[in-house]
Design a protein around this motif. Structure first.
Motif, PDB file in Angstrom:
ATOM      1  N   THR A 290      35.312 -76.142  61.977  1.00 59.67           N
ATOM      2  CA  THR A 290      35.252 -77.072  60.858  1.00 59.67           C
ATOM      3  C   THR A 290      36.594 -77.047  60.138  1.00 59.67           C
ATOM      4  O   THR A 290      37.432 -76.183  60.378  1.00 59.67           O
ATOM      5  CB  THR A 290      34.136 -76.669  59.886  1.00 59.67           C
ATOM      6  OG1 THR A 290      34.457 -75.379  59.327  1.00 59.67           O
ATOM      7  CG2 THR A 290      32.788 -76.589  60.593  1.00 59.67           C
ATOM      8  N   ILE A 291      36.800 -78.003  59.252  1.00 56.20           N
ATOM      9  CA  ILE A 291      38.074 -78.076  58.533  1.00 56.20           C
ATOM     10  C   ILE A 291      38.309 -76.811  57.724  1.00 56.20           C
ATOM     11  O   ILE A 291      39.401 -76.239  57.724  1.00 56.20           O
ATOM     12  CB  ILE A 291      38.087 -79.319  57.610  1.00 56.20           C
ATOM     13  CG1 ILE A 291      38.028 -80.589  58.462  1.00 56.20           C
ATOM     14  CG2 ILE A 291      39.331 -79.314  56.733  1.00 56.20           C
ATOM     15  CD1 ILE A 291      37.983 -81.853  57.658  1.00 56.20           C
TER      16      ILE A 291
ATOM     17  N   LEU B 164      41.386 -69.858  59.290  1.00 57.10           N
ATOM     18  CA  LEU B 164      41.961 -69.227  60.474  1.00 57.10           C
ATOM     19  C   LEU B 164      43.476 -69.386  60.504  1.00 57.10           C
ATOM     20  O   LEU B 164      44.202 -68.475  60.909  1.00 57.10           O
ATOM     21  CB  LEU B 164      41.349 -69.835  61.740  1.00 57.10           C
ATOM     22  CG  LEU B 164      39.901 -69.444  62.037  1.00 57.10           C
ATOM     23  CD1 LEU B 164      39.364 -70.253  63.212  1.00 57.10           C
ATOM     24  CD2 LEU B 164      39.795 -67.955  62.340  1.00 57.10           C
ATOM     25  N   ASP B 165      43.946 -70.540  60.061  1.00 58.42           N
ATOM     26  CA  ASP B 165      45.391 -70.769  60.020  1.00 58.42           C
ATOM     27  C   ASP B 165      46.058 -69.836  59.016  1.00 58.42           C
ATOM     28  O   ASP B 165      47.130 -69.280  59.283  1.00 58.42           O
ATOM     29  CB  ASP B 165      45.673 -72.225  59.657  1.00 58.42           C
ATOM     30  CG  ASP B 165      47.148 -72.566  59.784  1.00 58.42           C
ATOM     31  OD1 ASP B 165      47.697 -72.395  60.883  1.00 58.42           O
ATOM     32  OD2 ASP B 165      47.745 -72.986  58.776  1.00 58.42           O
ATOM     33  N   LYS B 166      45.415 -69.638  57.862  1.00 60.59           N
ATOM     34  CA  LYS B 166      45.944 -68.706  56.862  1.00 60.59           C
ATOM     35  C   LYS B 166      45.987 -67.288  57.414  1.00 60.59           C
ATOM     36  O   LYS B 166      46.967 -66.562  57.231  1.00 60.59           O
ATOM     37  CB  LYS B 166      45.079 -68.745  55.598  1.00 60.59           C
ATOM     38  CG  LYS B 166      45.247 -70.000  54.757  1.00 60.59           C
ATOM     39  CD  LYS B 166      44.390 -69.914  53.511  1.00 60.59           C
ATOM     40  CE  LYS B 166      44.549 -71.148  52.634  1.00 60.59           C
ATOM     41  NZ  LYS B 166      43.696 -71.065  51.421  1.00 60.59           N
ATOM     42  N   GLU B 167      44.900 -66.898  58.087  1.00 59.72           N
ATOM     43  CA  GLU B 167      44.836 -65.548  58.654  1.00 59.72           C
ATOM     44  C   GLU B 167      45.904 -65.357  59.730  1.00 59.72           C
ATOM     45  O   GLU B 167      46.556 -64.316  59.796  1.00 59.72           O
ATOM     46  CB  GLU B 167      43.450 -65.311  59.249  1.00 59.72           C
ATOM     47  CG  GLU B 167      43.239 -63.903  59.783  1.00 59.72           C
ATOM     48  CD  GLU B 167      41.841 -63.687  60.317  1.00 59.72           C
ATOM     49  OE1 GLU B 167      41.590 -62.629  60.912  1.00 59.72           O
ATOM     50  OE2 GLU B 167      40.994 -64.599  60.138  1.00 59.72           O
ATOM     51  N   ARG B 168      46.091 -66.386  60.572  1.00 60.44           N
ATOM     52  CA  ARG B 168      47.103 -66.301  61.623  1.00 60.44           C
ATOM     53  C   ARG B 168      48.498 -66.172  61.024  1.00 60.44           C
ATOM     54  O   ARG B 168      49.312 -65.356  61.471  1.00 60.44           O
ATOM     55  CB  ARG B 168      47.029 -67.548  62.507  1.00 60.44           C
ATOM     56  CG  ARG B 168      48.079 -67.591  63.614  1.00 60.44           C
ATOM     57  CD  ARG B 168      47.955 -68.878  64.419  1.00 60.44           C
ATOM     58  NE  ARG B 168      48.101 -70.046  63.578  1.00 60.44           N
ATOM     59  CZ  ARG B 168      49.276 -70.530  63.167  1.00 60.44           C
ATOM     60  NH1 ARG B 168      50.398 -69.922  63.517  1.00 60.44           N
ATOM     61  NH2 ARG B 168      49.331 -71.607  62.413  1.00 60.44           N
ATOM     62  N   ARG B 169      48.785 -66.966  59.995  1.00 65.32           N
ATOM     63  CA  ARG B 169      50.099 -66.905  59.360  1.00 65.32           C
ATOM     64  C   ARG B 169      50.324 -65.555  58.682  1.00 65.32           C
ATOM     65  O   ARG B 169      51.435 -65.011  58.727  1.00 65.32           O
ATOM     66  CB  ARG B 169      50.235 -68.033  58.338  1.00 65.32           C
ATOM     67  CG  ARG B 169      50.316 -69.422  58.960  1.00 65.32           C
ATOM     68  CD  ARG B 169      50.552 -70.484  57.907  1.00 65.32           C
ATOM     69  NE  ARG B 169      50.641 -71.811  58.502  1.00 65.32           N
ATOM     70  CZ  ARG B 169      50.876 -72.911  57.804  1.00 65.32           C
ATOM     71  NH1 ARG B 169      51.040 -72.841  56.489  1.00 65.32           N
ATOM     72  NH2 ARG B 169      50.954 -74.079  58.418  1.00 65.32           N
ATOM     73  N   ALA B 170      49.265 -65.028  58.060  1.00 64.31           N
ATOM     74  CA  ALA B 170      49.390 -63.718  57.412  1.00 64.31           C
ATOM     75  C   ALA B 170      49.686 -62.634  58.442  1.00 64.31           C
ATOM     76  O   ALA B 170      50.530 -61.754  58.218  1.00 64.31           O
ATOM     77  CB  ALA B 170      48.112 -63.390  56.647  1.00 64.31           C
TER      78      ALA B 170
END
Length: 276
Positions: A92-93, A99-105
């Protein structure tokens, strides 16, 4: 799965209880010869009224149970669908943003860790390449200085340094560090033993979990066996001209390995001055 099995068991018990109450009530009604007015008369037929209450309670319980099971079925179905979507890469959005935030972190943490590691490698490498004029006066002093720096920066507990003798075509012992054994190997030829193989391949070799008794370190507190050995060649013009054997109580880690890989060609450049 355990909670789902518990729900199934409760559903079976309640269904059986409801069925028993219903059958009992219907049997009683079928065998009774009383009129409808007698059945609903509270004073004369309290038992019939009690069965009526039980029937209503059973119906209510069944409805609640069915609603609860329906809710659980929807919840489990949604969870399974979400897991299937995640497995197939569909999110979902909101989930995609998280997930994008977690990946970047995580990427930022890895980047910071690499920067710190690279700085530590650079710092250690710089320390290893600082030599006094006395260290650069002749090749033996230079080899001794390298072993001392390895002891200071990486806790090497023992060291041997060999120089290649072109006349004898063998590597001869030139210097030692904290080595007290009388059985030290004074020389070896190319391709003889581990040092000879390193000299031929011109590549450093690290050995973790050194066999018991291979090396022994003596001190005022007793003796011990190192757990790791690092054999480092010094190469000039594609020829191994000197070789270092360094022993450690701890296994060789990534930091030491990175420093040695960058240190080898620089040591060769310095050692080349002694061959002129």
């Amino acid at each position: 799965m355990k909670s789902l099995n518990d729900i199934k068991n409760i559903a079976i018990i309640l269904t059986l209880a409801y069925a028993g109450i219903t059958v009992t009530f219907l049997t009683y009604m079928a065998t009774s010869v009383r009129t409808y007015n007698e059945i609903i008369t509270y004073k004369e037929h309290e038992i019939n009224l009690a069965f009526g209450y039980l029937f209503l309670i059973g119906m209510f319980t069944l409805v609640v149970l069915l609603l609860f099971l329906f809710y659980r079925a929807i919840t489990i179905s949604n969870r399974l669908l979400q897991q299937a979507d995640r497995a197939s890469g569909n999110y979902t959005i909101v989930e995609s943003v998280e997930l994008d935030k977690e990946r970047r972190a995580n990427e930022e943490k890895m980047r910071e860790a690499k920067l710190l590691f690279d700085k530590e490698v650079e710092s250690k490498l710089t320390a290893m390449l600082i030599f006094s004029p006395e260290n650069l006066a002749e090749d033996t002093a230079f080899l001794e200085a390298i072993m001392l720096k390895m002891a200071k920066e990486f806790s090497a507990v023992q060291g041997l340094a060999y120089k290649y003798n072109k006349t004898n075509k063998a590597f001869e012992l030139a210097a030692t560090y904290a080595y007290f054994s009388e059985n030290v190997k004074q020389s070896f030829t190319l391709d003889e033993g581990i040092p000879g193989q390193v000299a031929v391949k011109k590549e450093s070799l690290k050995i973790n979990n050194v066999p018991q008794g291979y090396l022994t370190v003596l001190s005022g507190l007793g003796k011990g066996t190192p757990s790791a050995l690092y054999v480092i060649p010094i190469v000039v013009d594609s020829e191994t001209v000197a070789l270092l054997e360094l022993a450690f109580f701890n296994n060789i880690d990534e930091l030491l390995q990175q420093v040695v890989e960058q240190l080898e060609p620089k040591l060769g450049n310095i050692y080349a001055k002694f061959l002129k």
